[in-house]
Write an enzyme that holds these catalytic residues in place. Structure first.
Site, PDB file in Angstrom:
ATOM      1  CB  VAL A 234      25.802  62.175  39.535  1.00 31.84           C
ATOM      2  CG1 VAL A 234      26.539  62.104  38.211  1.00 31.84           C
ATOM      3  CG2 VAL A 234      26.136  60.968  40.394  1.00 31.84           C
ATOM      4  CB  THR A 235      21.672  64.816  41.476  1.00 36.03           C
ATOM      5  OG1 THR A 235      21.906  65.806  40.476  1.00 36.03           O
ATOM      6  CG2 THR A 235      20.652  65.331  42.471  1.00 36.03           C
ATOM      7  CG  PHE A 236      19.676  60.487  43.680  1.00 38.43           C
ATOM      8  CD1 PHE A 236      18.793  59.653  44.358  1.00 38.43           C
ATOM      9  CD2 PHE A 236      19.152  61.501  42.891  1.00 38.43           C
ATOM     10  CE1 PHE A 236      17.421  59.818  44.246  1.00 38.43           C
ATOM     11  CE2 PHE A 236      17.787  61.681  42.782  1.00 38.43           C
ATOM     12  CZ  PHE A 236      16.909  60.834  43.463  1.00 38.43           C
TER      13      PHE A 236
END
Length: 697
Positions: A234-236
């Site tokens: 996922v992004t973070f």
């Protein structure tokens, strides 16, 4: 004879042997003044004496006559009772005069009379010539003084410039850079790198005929076939892993959402009040490493960059703006490069040109979530991202910076298509009332209210999911796969349910799966990531070009994980990395070219993924595939072998049955999009038989 007479006779007798000057001191005058007869008057001194005295007096008068009031006190100075005309006469007899003055002195010495008027005229002319010569000499001396002064001032200015340059170079900001400065013709550039992250850009997006810039960039630079994200994908967590070189378990941002049992607080990525606090973010990100070593950094919307992690902050930080147009990103990046450098005229300490520019581009990810990674809409978004990169490269070329500035393009993860048929009801596995917190998404980290219930709940979930091949169940401290590097942090929940790619877990407050499948509802988001980081649908990209990557064009390296990016970027701008989990360093070691025969073919993984065995929530029977779609797919088998796609390239859409729970209309619509994708991709790749499979020329 009196004593006086005897002395006088002796004096006279001895006077014959004295010089004229000595006799002057002893001869008696014919008449004395008031009985004083010890010497002659000054008016009676010899011509030689007059010459000496008058020359001295005249020199003093000439030197002082133009010096203002001081000359007034010298005009009336006399020696003895000199004749009033003596000065004029003596001026004509001074030693060192011109030829005319010498002749005059000769005539006077021979007894030839000279009138006072003639002497005055000649003396006046001589004085005028002497004054003119003196003025000329003074003017010459003045020029020499100014010339010397200009030379001295130039030396001082040059010294100050060198001193200032030495001071600038001695500062950490320029110490390393000064030794490797390169000119683009107008400015000096220290090692500079632009890092661009295209969020959600899946590796096989490069094989759709939509990215001429990025495919050309690959041909000019160095890249693997793909780069692996870190788990969870996922992004973070992944953007901070790329910035620190640390696994999420090491830097502490273990998900987009999670609970910290020590802080008794939850992290939520879209809420700055709950995420942009320094205690969440461990490790040392690129911008802190750079600034600590005097290399200025500019960070454009990179996740985590708005947090004051250390005393060393990037000089430029652009806050997140999801609606920012891509051309504005291009202008921002090129505008930073247009600032004067440290050694350039007009350099500003408060507005320096950065050596590190890291920019985040959210568009592909956001449209992938909204429309799906295989949608018609995402095609245009991919094209727009490619155009943006092209405009940046064009701007570098216009500034003669193509071979001076490094450019690295990456992504954080891929994306998988979702569907209502690939949903699992959380309540079928566990009672949410027994949970204190649920972390993450689409994977679920479960925290029981009572830690003593952990073993029981784990066994319960395993029993209920035993017929669900779409799920993986792990205990953090017992059997979490080592390759996930997802166990050494208390922020990681003790019990995890991890769905396979393309699947999602929902609770009934979000959606009742049985009812949604009966009604043919559409599940949103249409695309999801966060799965096993090694799944082909989660693969990301890495492409680099520039002086820090001196490899043959189109060089290929083996795939690597994104923990390696931190070291690579640090090396590209000449800074020392902080301790991290990566081991890869520059220069990269190619294993060949992308055009080599042994290069693995471009792989387009199936998406949507094949439907696994039915789950307890899938109660609707499958319907047979419509004949039209089946015939279209089968028609490909009649094409000549040369025109058929290879099994590992953009294969024809799978002829699978309608998934359970999906309405016929939704299924047909989805199949139509898939067929459209395949046909367009097929035509793009096979209209020119000389093209390499899956790549633009």
């Amino acid at each position: 004879m009196s004593t006086y007479a005897h002395d006088e006779a002796s004096r006279v007798a001895s006077s014959d042997t004295l010089s004229a000057d000595e006799r002057t001191l002893v001869d008696h005058p014919e008449t004395g003044d008031e009985g004083y007869g010890a010497g002659r008057l000054s008016s009676e001194v010899s011509d030689g004496d007059h010459d000496i005295l008058e020359s001295e007096d005249e020199r003093e008068r000439l030197l002082t006559q133009k010096e203002g009031i001081s000359g007034l006190f010298n005009k009336g100075v006399k020696i003895g009772k000199r004749d009033r005309n003596a000065p004029a006469k003596s001026r004509e007899r001074k030693r060192g005069h011109n030829g005319e003055t010498s002749a005059l002195m000769y005539e006077m010495e021979e007894g030839i009379g000279v009138s006072n008027s003639s002497l005055s005229r000649r003396s006046s002319e001589s004085d005028e010539r002497r004054l003119l010569a003196t003025a000329s000499q003074r003017k010459t001396r003045r020029k020499r003084v100014w010339r010397r002064l200009a030379i001295y001032l130039s030396i001082v200015v040059l010294f100050l410039i060198l001193l200032f340059a030495a001071y600038r170079v001695s500062k950490p900001a320029y110490a390393k850079a000064a030794t490797v400065m390169v000119s683009n013709g107008t400015s000096l550039f220290a090692p500079t790198t632009i890092l661009i992250s295209l969020d959600g850009f899946r590796a096989d997006f490069l094989y759709r005929g939509l990215t001429p810039t990025l495919n050309k960039f690959i041909e000019e630079g160095i890249s693997p076939k793909y780069m692996l994200p870190s788990f969870p994908s996922v992004t973070f967590p992944n953007h901070y892993t790329m910035a620190t070189g640390l696994y999420p378990e090491a830097h502490g941002v273990v998900g987009n959402t999670f609970w910290d049992p020590d802080l008794r607080k939850d992290f939520y990525y879209t809420d700055p009040e709950r995420s942009m606090q320094p205690y969440w973010w461990g490790g040392e990100p690129l911008w802190v490493t750079a600034e600590r070593q005097g290399v200025r950094a500019a960070i454009h919307m990179w996740p985590g960059s708005e947090v004051k992690i250390d005393e060393f902050e990037p000089v430029y930080v652009d806050k997140y703006n999801g609606s920012e147009l891509l051309p504005l990103k291009v202008d921002r990046i090129l505008g930073l490069l247009d600032l004067p450098g440290a050694m350039d005229p007009g350099a500003m300490d408060d507005q320096p040109r950065p050596q590190l520019i890291a920019a985040y581009v959210p568009n592909v990810d956001s449209d992938g979530h909204e429309y799906g990674p295989n949608s018609t809409e995402i095609r245009q978004t991919i094209k727009n991202a490619d155009t943006m990169v092209g405009n940046i490269l064009k701007g570098l070329q216009e500034r003669n910076l193509t071979d001076i500035v490094n450019v690295v393009v990456v992504s954080d993860h891929g994306m998988a298509t979702t569907d209502v048929s690939r949903l699992v009801q959380l309540e079928d596995l566990i009672d949410p009332a027994e949970l204190d917190h649920i972390d993450g998404w689409p994977h679920f980290g479960l925290r029981p209210k009572k830690l003593s219930d952990l073993e029981r709940l784990h066994k319960q979930v395993l029993d209920r999911a035993q017929n669900m091949s779409s799920l993986e169940i792990y205990l953090r401290d017992v059997d979490m796969p080592e390759r996930y590097h997802f166990s050494q942090n208390e922020r990681i929940a003790p019990l995890w349910i991890i769905p396979k790619a393309g699947w999602a877990i929902v609770d009934k407050s979000e959606m009742d799966v049985v009812e949604a499948q009966k009604n043919g509802d559409v599940y949103h988001p249409r695309g999801i990531h966060g799965y096993d980081h090694e799944h082909p649908l989660m693969r990301a990209i890495f492409v680099a070009r520039g002086p820090a990557f001196p490899h043959k064009p189109n060089s290929r390296v083996e795939p690597f994980q994104n923990i390696e990016l931190y070291n690579v970027i640090c090396d590209s701008i000449g800074i020392t990395p902080a301790p991290n989990n990566g081991t890869l360093r520059l220069p990269l070691k190619p294993v060949g070219l992308h055009t080599d025969p042994e290069t693995p073919p471009n792989e387009t993984p199936a998406d949507p993924v094949n439907t696994p065995a039915a789950t307890p929530t899938q109660a609707v029977a499958s319907l047979p595939a419509p004949p039209a779609t089946t015939s279209l797919v089968n028609a490909a088998s009649s094409l000549p072998p040369a025109a058929l796609p290879t099994p590992t390239s953009s294969a024809a859409p799978p002829a699978e049955s309608k998934p359970a729970g999906e309405s016929l209309w939704e299924w047909l619509k989805h199949k139509g999009e898939t067929v459209e994708e395949w046909v367009e991709d097929f035509l793009n790749k096979h209209h020119n038989p000389m093209k390499e499979d899956g790549e633009d020329t």
